[in-house]
Structure formats: C-alpha cells, structure tokens
Design a protein around this motif. Sequence first.
Motif, PDB file in Angstrom:
ATOM      1  N   LYS A 351      -7.614  10.067 -37.158  1.00 29.33           N
ATOM      2  CA  LYS A 351      -6.307  10.243 -36.524  1.00 29.33           C
ATOM      3  C   LYS A 351      -5.176  10.323 -37.550  1.00 29.33           C
ATOM      4  N   LEU A 352      -5.421   9.808 -38.737  1.00 33.32           N
ATOM      5  CA  LEU A 352      -4.357   9.775 -39.749  1.00 33.32           C
ATOM      6  C   LEU A 352      -4.099  11.174 -40.304  1.00 33.32           C
ATOM      7  N   PRO A 353      -2.919  11.379 -40.882  1.00 34.59           N
ATOM      8  CA  PRO A 353      -2.573  12.724 -41.384  1.00 34.59           C
ATOM      9  C   PRO A 353      -3.561  13.231 -42.428  1.00 34.59           C
ATOM     10  N   HIS A 354      -4.041  14.434 -42.217  1.00 30.37           N
ATOM     11  CA  HIS A 354      -4.891  15.136 -43.173  1.00 30.37           C
ATOM     12  C   HIS A 354      -4.300  16.524 -43.425  1.00 30.37           C
ATOM     13  N   TYR A 355      -2.989  16.569 -43.525  1.00 32.74           N
ATOM     14  CA  TYR A 355      -2.311  17.859 -43.588  1.00 32.74           C
ATOM     15  C   TYR A 355      -2.747  18.683 -44.799  1.00 32.74           C
ATOM     16  N   GLU A 361      -8.413  23.849 -46.310  1.00 36.32           N
ATOM     17  CA  GLU A 361      -9.550  24.448 -45.622  1.00 36.32           C
ATOM     18  C   GLU A 361      -9.121  25.645 -44.781  1.00 36.32           C
ATOM     19  N   LEU A 362      -7.929  25.570 -44.209  1.00 37.26           N
ATOM     20  CA  LEU A 362      -7.423  26.691 -43.427  1.00 37.26           C
ATOM     21  C   LEU A 362      -7.252  27.931 -44.311  1.00 37.26           C
ATOM     22  N   GLU A 363      -6.689  27.718 -45.495  1.00 40.15           N
ATOM     23  CA  GLU A 363      -6.507  28.834 -46.408  1.00 40.15           C
ATOM     24  C   GLU A 363      -7.854  29.385 -46.867  1.00 40.15           C
ATOM     25  N   LEU A 364      -8.840  28.482 -47.085  1.00 42.32           N
ATOM     26  CA  LEU A 364     -10.168  28.928 -47.500  1.00 42.32           C
ATOM     27  C   LEU A 364     -10.810  29.783 -46.411  1.00 42.32           C
ATOM     28  N   VAL A 365     -10.708  29.343 -45.148  1.00 37.78           N
ATOM     29  CA  VAL A 365     -11.295  30.119 -44.052  1.00 37.78           C
ATOM     30  C   VAL A 365     -10.613  31.480 -43.931  1.00 37.78           C
ATOM     31  N   ARG A 366      -9.302  31.519 -44.109  1.00 37.01           N
ATOM     32  CA  ARG A 366      -8.587  32.805 -44.040  1.00 37.01           C
ATOM     33  C   ARG A 366      -9.063  33.757 -45.123  1.00 37.01           C
TER      34      ARG A 366
END
Length: 389
Positions: A351-355, A361-366
């Motif tokens: 639940k803690l921030p993992h921004y 990971e978002l950039e890697l998937v893109r």
Amino acid sequence: MYVAVKGGEDAIRNAHALLARRRRGDRGVPEIGLDQIDGQLGLAVDRVMAEGSLYDRELAALAIKQARGDLIEAIFLARAFRTTLPRFGSSVPVDTGAMRIARRISATFKDLPGGQVLGPTFDYTHRLLDQELATWAAPGAAPAGDDGTGPVPPAVADESADDVLIPAPAFMPRVTDLLGGEGLVEPSPPDDGTAPPDLTRAPLAFPAERPLRLQALARGDEGFLLAVGYSSQRGYARTHPFVGEIRFGTVEVSLYAEELGFAVPLGDIALTECQSVNQFKGSASVPPQFTRGYGLVFGQSERKAMSMALVDRTLRFAELGEEKSAPAQDEEFVLSHCDNVQATGFVEHLKLPHYVDFQAELELVRRMRAAQAAGRMAGGAHPRKEAAE
C-alpha cells in the motif's frame, strides 16, 4: 511515506482523526469498555494474547478496541508493546498435569480417571443464530413491565455453573501418561537441563529443532495453521491422528529466586493443551507404538492447539523416518509463513508509495511495446490485420 504527498502531515493527522471517530462509532451508544471486551469477547482476547506472545488480558482487550476488532492488527499492537518490556527472568516449566481443569475431553478413551469434563464449548450447540442475544436495553430505558412492554432482557446463564474449575487430583492424568504406562506411546524426551532456544531473542534459523518449531507454531496464525493441518488430514502428508486429550484450565507460574533458593509463585494463567496420537509402524530399533503431536497456547484456543498438534506431528517426519511428500512437512515453508505479523508487513507494504519503482517499470513496458511494434513493422506485418486475427 505519504508525508511527501500533497497535503503531507495535515492529511495524515486528518486520517488519524477520522479513524478515531470511526472507532468510537455512534456516540448515542455507550462506549465499549475493556472489561466488556475481556468478559464478553474472551476468545478474541485469548487469540491476541497467544499470537501476540503477551499474557495480559487488559492489554489484549485494549489492542482489540484500538484495532476496531481487527485481530491481526491487535496482535501487531501486542507484539509491538511486548518489545518495550524488560525481561527480568524466566519462569520454571509449568506443570499442565496439575492444571485446575475447566474442560477436559478425550476422543480415544470413553472412561478416563477423573472423567470427561465438557466445560464451556460450542461443540454441542446448534449453529443457529440466537435472536435473544440481539435484545438489549437502551440507555435509560425502564425494565420490561408485567404487560410485556419495554425491551426484553437477554437470556441469562445459570450463575451457579459459571467458571467451574476442578482441582486436578492425582487420578486425572494425561491420556498419554496412560498409554505410556504400557509402553504404547513414545516417551517424552528427557530433560537434559539445556535451555531451549528463544525465538523472541534470536532469529529463526533452519533446520529448526522441535522446541523452536513449537515456539513458532504457538504464536503462528491460527487460520494458517488450520489450513496446513487440514491439508495433512486430506492426504498431503497422510496425518490423521486421534485426539488423545484436550484440556483447558489454569496453571501456576513460578519464578526461581536464586537469593531464596526456591521457586516463588507469580500467579495463574489459562492454557489449552492438546496431545494427539498417531499410529507408527515402528522400525528395526523401535517397536510399533503411537507417536505424539503437541499443542499449547494461551487461553481457550482449542482449534489453534489442535492445528498446532497436527502440524507439529507432520513436521517430525524426518526423525520418524517418513517420506517427505507435502508442503505441510516443509518446515521452512510452514515456519516462515505462519507468523501473521511478518506476513502483514510484507503484504501491507504494497500500500505504501512505489511511485519511482512503478514509473521505471511503466517506462520499461512502454519501450518493450514500442520495440515489439517496430519489429512487426520491419517484418512487413500489417498491424490492423494482426489485431483482427
């Protein structure tokens, strides 16, 4: 970790205030007291004490109230408070054979020395909601009159039968003692005077000896141990024991005072003990006999004690020369995952921030999607046709 979020500490303080209001509930209803939690939700208090490794009914009741009834959160609070307490000594081993009995049953012998004591239990109740328990007198309301008006008082138990404790005499031995007299059950391990390892002062290490395993199981999550024990009954380790005996009552706790040269009684605590017996075909050096599974927990916690005895016996497969075939026999799997405080920490930290992690990971998937699309275009595939297919 949410301090850095817009709103910061003010938002966190507001969240605390909202939690306090939700915990209090309807202010038109009297606030629940710790004595009510202890007296009327006693089994919840017992579980918090057992899995919180802290025998204090008032503190366990306070933890339940503070946690709004979330028992795992209450167990966490009890464990946290426990770490602040000084330790001035260790009690001598308690004698459960001298327990003042409130409940004592055996599934293996009908006629026992001292008899079966049914005691307080749900075992013989109908699983039907008792609507009389839902009746209550509103604050300031007059008692029910002869004409039937007013709130109906709930059913009251016979106070003369309340909290009956039977002093354990010499003729109320454990069932395993009866079997041991004929040599039909494995003997208790001898006491060589060596102090067992202390799980609260040293981290769990593998392989773990049985005393350390029992400590971990005693404070392990009841639901987890129930599931693991159930799996062993269903065939994942083929452990289906007889319950030799379950006894619940109070035992005296004493502390050896070196300056006095003898043990000094400190008080009584309530315990549930379960000893299970399993058939064992024997070996070249050991004749056929019964083996033991053991469970001991604070308060009246029969389900937990039985589950603990099941898992304890299952984890002994190696010393008894049995084949390992199931997760319930893997001590590292069982002991590393039975602690609900550790499990809560690992699960709820999500639940803690993992921004930063997520953005990476978002950039890697893109990039991977872009590379895949570029590869398809270079290969001459038509994107719309591929999508349709």
